[in-house]
Design a protein around this motif. Structure first.
Motif, PDB file in Angstrom:
ATOM      1  N   TYR A 315      -0.080  11.980   4.466  1.00 21.82           N
ATOM      2  CA  TYR A 315       0.245  10.872   3.571  1.00 21.82           C
ATOM      3  C   TYR A 315       0.201   9.503   4.237  1.00 21.82           C
ATOM      4  N   ALA A 316       0.053   9.456   5.545  1.00 19.21           N
ATOM      5  CA  ALA A 316       0.141   8.165   6.236  1.00 19.21           C
ATOM      6  C   ALA A 316      -0.670   8.202   7.527  1.00 19.21           C
ATOM      7  N   PRO A 317      -1.078   7.043   8.027  1.00 22.41           N
ATOM      8  CA  PRO A 317      -1.814   7.001   9.296  1.00 22.41           C
ATOM      9  C   PRO A 317      -0.903   7.289  10.480  1.00 22.41           C
ATOM     10  N   ASN A 318      -1.517   7.605  11.605  1.00 18.69           N
ATOM     11  CA  ASN A 318      -0.763   7.916  12.818  1.00 18.69           C
ATOM     12  C   ASN A 318       0.232   6.819  13.170  1.00 18.69           C
ATOM     13  N   GLU A 319      -0.188   5.560  12.980  1.00 17.18           N
ATOM     14  CA  GLU A 319       0.648   4.452  13.408  1.00 17.18           C
ATOM     15  C   GLU A 319       1.967   4.384  12.642  1.00 17.18           C
ATOM     16  N   MET A 386      -0.070  -0.385  -3.493  1.00 18.94           N
ATOM     17  CA  MET A 386      -1.132  -0.696  -4.447  1.00 18.94           C
ATOM     18  C   MET A 386      -2.140   0.455  -4.525  1.00 18.94           C
ATOM     19  N   LEU A 387      -2.447   1.045  -3.387  1.00 21.98           N
ATOM     20  CA  LEU A 387      -3.392   2.163  -3.383  1.00 21.98           C
ATOM     21  C   LEU A 387      -2.815   3.358  -4.136  1.00 21.98           C
ATOM     22  N   ILE A 388      -1.514   3.581  -3.990  1.00 25.13           N
ATOM     23  CA  ILE A 388      -0.866   4.669  -4.732  1.00 25.13           C
ATOM     24  C   ILE A 388      -0.953   4.404  -6.232  1.00 25.13           C
ATOM     25  N   ASN A 389      -0.718   3.163  -6.626  1.00 27.56           N
ATOM     26  CA  ASN A 389      -0.792   2.821  -8.046  1.00 27.56           C
ATOM     27  C   ASN A 389      -2.206   2.979  -8.594  1.00 27.56           C
ATOM     28  N   LYS A 420     -10.433   2.430   8.261  1.00 33.08           N
ATOM     29  CA  LYS A 420      -9.051   2.875   8.127  1.00 33.08           C
ATOM     30  C   LYS A 420      -8.565   2.772   6.688  1.00 33.08           C
ATOM     31  N   VAL A 421      -9.195   1.876   5.900  1.00 36.25           N
ATOM     32  CA  VAL A 421      -8.797   1.768   4.497  1.00 36.25           C
ATOM     33  C   VAL A 421      -9.202   3.036   3.747  1.00 36.25           C
ATOM     34  N   THR A 422     -10.389   3.563   4.080  1.00 37.52           N
ATOM     35  CA  THR A 422     -10.821   4.816   3.450  1.00 37.52           C
ATOM     36  C   THR A 422      -9.820   5.926   3.746  1.00 37.52           C
ATOM     37  N   ALA A 423      -9.393   6.007   5.002  1.00 38.42           N
ATOM     38  CA  ALA A 423      -8.406   7.024   5.372  1.00 38.42           C
ATOM     39  C   ALA A 423      -7.097   6.795   4.633  1.00 38.42           C
ATOM     40  N   ASN A 427      -4.893   9.085   2.041  1.00 41.78           N
ATOM     41  CA  ASN A 427      -3.446   9.297   2.203  1.00 41.78           C
ATOM     42  C   ASN A 427      -2.720   9.015   0.894  1.00 41.78           C
ATOM     43  N   ALA A 428      -3.073   7.897   0.268  1.00 36.87           N
ATOM     44  CA  ALA A 428      -2.392   7.471  -0.957  1.00 36.87           C
ATOM     45  C   ALA A 428      -2.653   8.442  -2.104  1.00 36.87           C
ATOM     46  N   MET A 429      -3.878   8.921  -2.231  1.00 35.72           N
ATOM     47  CA  MET A 429      -4.193   9.876  -3.297  1.00 35.72           C
ATOM     48  C   MET A 429      -3.409  11.166  -3.094  1.00 35.72           C
TER      49      MET A 429
END
Length: 530
Positions: A315-319, A386-389, A420-423, A427-429
């Motif tokens: 659901y989230a990036p490593n950072e 925003m990506l989740i929405n 990283k936005v694609t990743a 995550n958001a989907m």
């Protein structure tokens, strides 16, 4: 950072906890008379892992945090070599079948055996211990930590610990005297630091040791059937009880720094006494608080409660996980799904703030430690929420669909220059599908509220498409004042979020409209009316 800045002074004074620990370690080494790590010629950091269950997020956190201290120490003392060993106690016996693994019946039949002698219930590796070791190493490798993996089975059976085991044998009674006051009456009567491995069953035995022979390097123990057996303590014929094992390892490897959870405070005290008895010194220790699940229960690798490493990284990036781990290690923190988006956004805010900060402020910024001083440019030009929405309103599992909306808002951000936005879209989907969609509840508007929504449609139809997000947001504010009053704007936006998105909270609507599109937003509102 400007080259004219005296970083040495900043390293000496920053309150960032990795540097506080690094300074404490330097003082500890000076007090022990081994400022550069002693005869071994390097400073040794160690983390321990008991692979009796799948590696959980706390295990990862220990390695991550120790790595942060190591990085700070290397900046504070750049002339001193360092090493980090991730030590797996995979020769330990399996005492309980974990709840979150398959083939429990097979594991039950192998209780009492060393983890590296039990078949892998997943059928992927030679043993359960090797499976869990490999899982942990995959997670650590994904974060790029420089570390060395060490297996207790290898160290015991290869003879690497033989001299240290002889040392324990020579101090057998003193170690018994240290440990037994902390045990119950029944266990104290049979306690020995040595746990022989039965040559017939392969099980690690907790049995009375009735004789020790330092010259021969053997112990004699009494089996449950009354038979007395003599065995050497070396080459994997015996395994040390874990408190003695921990102390023996500190001395044998000359460990300088190791963290441990607050449940091991007493064990650190006992282990330190044993280490001194063996002629060594215990490492500097940081006691950290545990992660707890949403109900406040400690996260357990056998129960599999809380959020797993795999879930977090789904659901989230490593950072974002790194930021969660960095924060206040001496305070307990809840770890559950709904806090993951907050960690993503907070990390992004820290990165955005970094270039505008003074060098002293940068050292206190978790992003500095996450990236070892090489903080990247803004990695997330779009808010995770925003990506989740967008995942919600588009009902898509195709990242390219989300990208088409994002590029409408900012054409300069592309999949090529922002991978990283694609990743993060993926995550958001995943987060929407697994976490939000099952509980998503839309508010059904009343007749009066439908009239308000028709007013929203009328406003959206006045937009020419050239307005910026702030202008659209202002329009929503004006509608809110009209229908809810200035004092109830929070209720106004809550009504829109629950009606249009099915969430109690949501994005800035001006930005949402510019990304999703005026026409698409009109359709969304009309759907709610209908």
């Amino acid at each position: 950072m400007p080259m004219s800045i005296d970083m040495t002074e900043l390293y000496e004074n920053t309150p960032a906890w990795p540097f506080e620990q690094a300074r404490a370690l330097r003082s500890s080494l000076l007090q022990k008379g081994k400022p550069t790590g002693g005869a071994k010629g390097y400073v040794l950091f160690e983390t321990g892992y008991g692979p009796s269950g799948l590696p959980h997020i706390g295990t990862f956190g220990e390695v991550f945090r120790t790595s942060m201290v190591r990085q700070a120490f290397e900046k504070l003392c750049p002339h001193i070599p360092t090493r980090l060993i991730c030590f797996s106690d995979d020769m330990d016996a399996l005492r309980k079948v974990p709840d979150n693994v398959p083939n429990k019946e097979m594991l039950t039949k192998n209780l009492g055996k060393p983890l590296t002698q039990i078949p892998d219930p997943f059928g992927e590796y030679k043993s359960f211990g090797e499976h869990n070791n490999a899982m942990l190493q995959r997670f650590l490798d994904a974060f790029g930590f420089p570390y060395e993996f060490a297996s207790a089975t290898s160290y015991y059976t290869s003879g690497r610990f033989n001299a240290a085991l002889h040392n324990v044998l020579a101090h057998h009674q003193k170690i018994v005297d240290i440990v037994t006051p902390t045990l119950g009456e029944e266990r104290a009567g049979t306690y020995s630091p040595f746990l022989p491995v039965c040559p017939e069953t392969g099980r690690v035995l907790q049995v009375p040791v009735i004789k020790t022979d330092v010259n021969a390097g053997t112990i004699t123990y009494r089996r449950n059937d009354g038979r007395e057996v003599e065995t050497t303590v070396t080459n994997g014929n015996c395994k040390l009880q874990w408190k003695a094992d921990w102390a023996m390892r500190w001395v044998a490897l000359d460990v300088d720094y190791e963290m441990s959870g607050k449940d091991l405070i007493d064990s650190v005290v006992i282990g330190s006494k044993i280490a001194h008895t063996l002629g060594g010194t215990p490492p500097l220790n940081l006691t950290y608080e545990h992660f707890v699940d949403e109900n406040g229960a400690k996260i357990s690798k056998s129960k599999g409660n809380g959020v797993t490493i795999e879930e977090f990284l789904k659901y989230a990036p490593n950072e974002a996980l790194s930021h969660f781990m960095y924060r206040t290690p001496t305070r307990a923190k809840k770890l559950y799904r709904s806090m993951i988006p907050v960690e993503v956004e907070t990390y992004a805010d820290l990165v955005r703030a970094y270039p505008t900060q003074t060098p002293a402020e940068q050292l206190e910024n978790p992003a500095y430690h996450i990236h070892n001083g090489n903080v990247p440019a803004d990695p997330l030009p779009f808010a995770y929420g925003m990506l989740i929405n967008l995942a919600s309103v588009t009902a898509t599992d195709d990242a390219n669909v989300i990208w088409r909306y994002l590029q409408r808002f900012n054409p300069s951000v592309t999949p090529a220059n922002h991978p990283k936005v694609t990743a993060l879209i993926k995550n958001a989907m995943a987060y929407y599908t697994d976490t939000i969609k099952p509980t998503q509840t839309f508010h059904t508007p009343t007749d009066a509220e439908k009239d308000i929504l028709r007013d929203v449609v009328a406003f959206l139809k006045t937009l020419s498409g050239t307005e910026d997000a702030e202008a659209v947001q202002t329009g929503f504010y004006e509608l809110g004042k009209k229908h809810y009053g200035k004092e109830r704007l929070r209720d106004w936006f809550g009504f829109l979020y629950k009606t249009l998105l099915g969430f109690p909270n949501g994005p800035r609507l001006g930005t949402f409209v510019k990304i999703y599109g005026e026409a698409e937003t009109i359709t969304l509102v009309q759907k709610a009316i209908g």
